[in-house]
Design a protein around this motif. Sequence first.
Motif, PDB file in Angstrom:
ATOM      1  N   UNK A  33       0.860  -1.161   0.000  1.00 28.92           N
ATOM      2  CA  UNK A  33       0.000   0.000   0.000  1.00 28.92           C
ATOM      3  C   UNK A  33       0.906   1.223   0.000  1.00 28.92           C
ATOM      4  N   UNK A  34       0.327   2.396   0.040  1.00 31.01           N
ATOM      5  CA  UNK A  34       1.130   3.616  -0.043  1.00 31.01           C
ATOM      6  C   UNK A  34       2.144   3.695   1.092  1.00 31.01           C
ATOM      7  N   UNK A  35       3.436   3.611   0.760  1.00 26.15           N
ATOM      8  CA  UNK A  35       4.496   3.752   1.739  1.00 26.15           C
ATOM      9  C   UNK A  35       4.699   2.561   2.648  1.00 26.15           C
ATOM     10  N   UNK A  36       4.000   1.444   2.380  1.00 29.79           N
ATOM     11  CA  UNK A  36       4.066   0.276   3.263  1.00 29.79           C
ATOM     12  C   UNK A  36       4.139  -0.996   2.421  1.00 29.79           C
ATOM     13  N   UNK A  37       4.979  -1.960   2.838  1.00 29.19           N
ATOM     14  CA  UNK A  37       5.038  -3.269   2.210  1.00 29.19           C
ATOM     15  C   UNK A  37       5.154  -4.315   3.318  1.00 29.19           C
ATOM     16  N   UNK A  38       4.237  -5.296   3.337  1.00 30.49           N
ATOM     17  CA  UNK A  38       4.208  -6.296   4.401  1.00 30.49           C
ATOM     18  C   UNK A  38       4.130  -7.686   3.787  1.00 30.49           C
ATOM     19  N   UNK A  39       5.002  -8.590   4.239  1.00 29.72           N
ATOM     20  CA  UNK A  39       4.994  -9.981   3.800  1.00 29.72           C
ATOM     21  C   UNK A  39       4.379 -10.870   4.875  1.00 29.72           C
ATOM     22  N   UNK A  40       3.658 -11.904   4.446  1.00 30.72           N
ATOM     23  CA  UNK A  40       3.167 -12.876   5.422  1.00 30.72           C
ATOM     24  C   UNK A  40       4.278 -13.809   5.879  1.00 30.72           C
ATOM     25  N   UNK A  41       5.280 -13.999   5.043  1.00 29.68           N
ATOM     26  CA  UNK A  41       6.413 -14.830   5.417  1.00 29.68           C
ATOM     27  C   UNK A  41       7.281 -14.145   6.460  1.00 29.68           C
ATOM     28  N   UNK A  42       8.038 -14.954   7.186  1.00 22.50           N
ATOM     29  CA  UNK A  42       8.956 -14.434   8.194  1.00 22.50           C
ATOM     30  C   UNK A  42      10.384 -14.501   7.654  1.00 22.50           C
ATOM     31  N   UNK A  43      11.107 -13.422   7.837  1.00 15.44           N
ATOM     32  CA  UNK A  43      12.468 -13.338   7.313  1.00 15.44           C
ATOM     33  C   UNK A  43      13.445 -13.153   8.467  1.00 15.44           C
ATOM     34  N   UNK A  44      14.622 -13.738   8.317  1.00 18.40           N
ATOM     35  CA  UNK A  44      15.633 -13.623   9.350  1.00 18.40           C
ATOM     36  C   UNK A  44      16.960 -13.185   8.770  1.00 18.40           C
ATOM     37  N   UNK A  45      17.739 -12.455   9.566  1.00 16.37           N
ATOM     38  CA  UNK A  45      19.016 -11.943   9.071  1.00 16.37           C
ATOM     39  C   UNK A  45      20.116 -13.013   9.072  1.00 16.37           C
ATOM     40  N   UNK A  46      20.840 -13.066   7.970  1.00 11.33           N
ATOM     41  CA  UNK A  46      21.990 -13.962   7.853  1.00 11.33           C
ATOM     42  C   UNK A  46      23.231 -13.120   7.547  1.00 11.33           C
ATOM     43  N   UNK A  47      24.264 -13.212   8.377  1.00 19.94           N
ATOM     44  CA  UNK A  47      25.505 -12.484   8.080  1.00 19.94           C
ATOM     45  C   UNK A  47      26.056 -12.918   6.727  1.00 19.94           C
ATOM     46  N   UNK A  48      26.362 -11.945   5.886  1.00 23.17           N
ATOM     47  CA  UNK A  48      26.719 -12.222   4.495  1.00 23.17           C
ATOM     48  C   UNK A  48      27.903 -11.357   4.072  1.00 23.17           C
ATOM     49  N   UNK A  49      28.802 -11.945   3.314  1.00 20.88           N
ATOM     50  CA  UNK A  49      29.876 -11.185   2.693  1.00 20.88           C
ATOM     51  C   UNK A  49      29.369 -10.614   1.376  1.00 20.88           C
ATOM     52  N   UNK A  50      29.512  -9.311   1.219  1.00 16.22           N
ATOM     53  CA  UNK A  50      29.091  -8.646  -0.018  1.00 16.22           C
ATOM     54  C   UNK A  50      30.329  -7.994  -0.632  1.00 16.22           C
ATOM     55  N   UNK A  51      30.624  -8.365  -1.865  1.00 16.56           N
ATOM     56  CA  UNK A  51      31.805  -7.863  -2.556  1.00 16.56           C
ATOM     57  C   UNK A  51      31.471  -6.566  -3.290  1.00 16.56           C
ATOM     58  N   UNK A  52      32.443  -5.690  -3.326  1.00 11.64           N
ATOM     59  CA  UNK A  52      32.291  -4.401  -3.997  1.00 11.64           C
ATOM     60  C   UNK A  52      32.906  -4.494  -5.390  1.00 11.64           C
ATOM     61  N   UNK A  53      32.067  -4.384  -6.415  1.00  8.35           N
ATOM     62  CA  UNK A  53      32.542  -4.502  -7.787  1.00  8.35           C
ATOM     63  C   UNK A  53      33.010  -3.201  -8.403  1.00  8.35           C
ATOM     64  N   UNK A  54      33.136  -2.155  -7.590  1.00  7.96           N
ATOM     65  CA  UNK A  54      33.441  -0.837  -8.134  1.00  7.96           C
ATOM     66  C   UNK A  54      34.722  -0.810  -8.975  1.00  7.96           C
ATOM     67  N   UNK A  55      35.769  -1.515  -8.557  1.00 10.82           N
ATOM     68  CA  UNK A  55      37.050  -1.430  -9.275  1.00 10.82           C
ATOM     69  C   UNK A  55      37.150  -2.396 -10.451  1.00 10.82           C
ATOM     70  N   UNK A  56      36.137  -3.250 -10.636  1.00  3.70           N
ATOM     71  CA  UNK A  56      36.205  -4.240 -11.728  1.00  3.70           C
ATOM     72  C   UNK A  56      34.890  -4.239 -12.522  1.00  3.70           C
ATOM     73  N   UNK A  57      34.322  -3.067 -12.741  1.00  2.00           N
ATOM     74  CA  UNK A  57      32.996  -2.984 -13.368  1.00  2.00           C
ATOM     75  C   UNK A  57      32.946  -3.655 -14.735  1.00  2.00           C
ATOM     76  N   UNK A  58      34.033  -3.596 -15.505  1.00  2.00           N
ATOM     77  CA  UNK A  58      34.021  -4.169 -16.850  1.00  2.00           C
ATOM     78  C   UNK A  58      34.059  -5.694 -16.839  1.00  2.00           C
TER      79      UNK A  58
END
Length: 303
Positions: A33-58
């Motif tokens: 709805x306006x300004x709101x998004x709600x899921x019926x599913x339950x989500x949990x946080x998982x620690x994740x490694x995220x790589x930065x592609x800034x220096x290898x964009x090509x």
Amino acid sequence: MAIDDTIEEKARTTQANLNYLLPGPDINRRFVSAGVEVNTGTYGPYPTTIRDGRTITSHFSFDRHGFQLLDAPTNITDFRGKSEVEDKYQAEVCEHVKKAFGADVVYSQGWMLRTSGNIPKKKTEDGSDGKPYRHYGGLQPAAGEVHIDTEPSRQLAYAKKLYDKARPGGPGFKRFIMSSFWRTFSPPPQDCPLAVCDARSVRNDEGTPNVLWVVDKIPEGDAMFAPMDDDKQLAAAIFRHNPDHRWWYFSGMERDEALLFKFHDSDSSVGWRVPHSAFWDESFPETKKVRESIECRTISFFE
């Protein structure tokens, strides 16, 4: 020419929590709805490694990774100006996407602004302006769970419907790609950028349908699980945690850049879909700024 993937191991990394689907109800729905998004599913946080592609964009390609960072200059002066975006931006995006994919026809499926900051309340107490809500052209929060905006089994029929609308009497298409063209227009570094998952690290059997319901008011309690015609609605795919998923982002995105990534490619012999999620980036704690972005969804046809 051989592709050197060892450069990926030299990329800068950051650690963040990504929200994956947890065990829960069999009925998965996403109410917006306006300004709101709600899921019926339950989500949990998982620690994740995220790589930065800034220096290898090509290094990144659509066929292998499912995404690329593009140089995508824009003539839009005010992305919050709805008429300017409506009249000019969608056509601008279609040209960028057509060139990037080498498609014959590109058709816009609408756009949405998102922010990691506060969303102003509407005129009325329930957050509406008295008009039926459309999930298009408004301002929504950053999407903070691992998902793809399309669910595979429903896409061919939907593509045929859109092709007939975009190309009445056309010769037909051999392939189609549904994608998102994602641009930040707030200054870098943004506090809540978008992470994308390398398509090669996602199994074809992954993903659970999450049915989209656009409503004027978010239902509560048991009403969220009441009988509804879910089979007739569009659906996203949501994902459970997979340690093999390989995540990337591009730090410090500028307004004349755009991240183009696939929702669904009918050619599944290449990287054909990209899970994605916003995340809180702690890499730049002293200088980070609120993220404001615009996404434009398109479908590309190859005749």
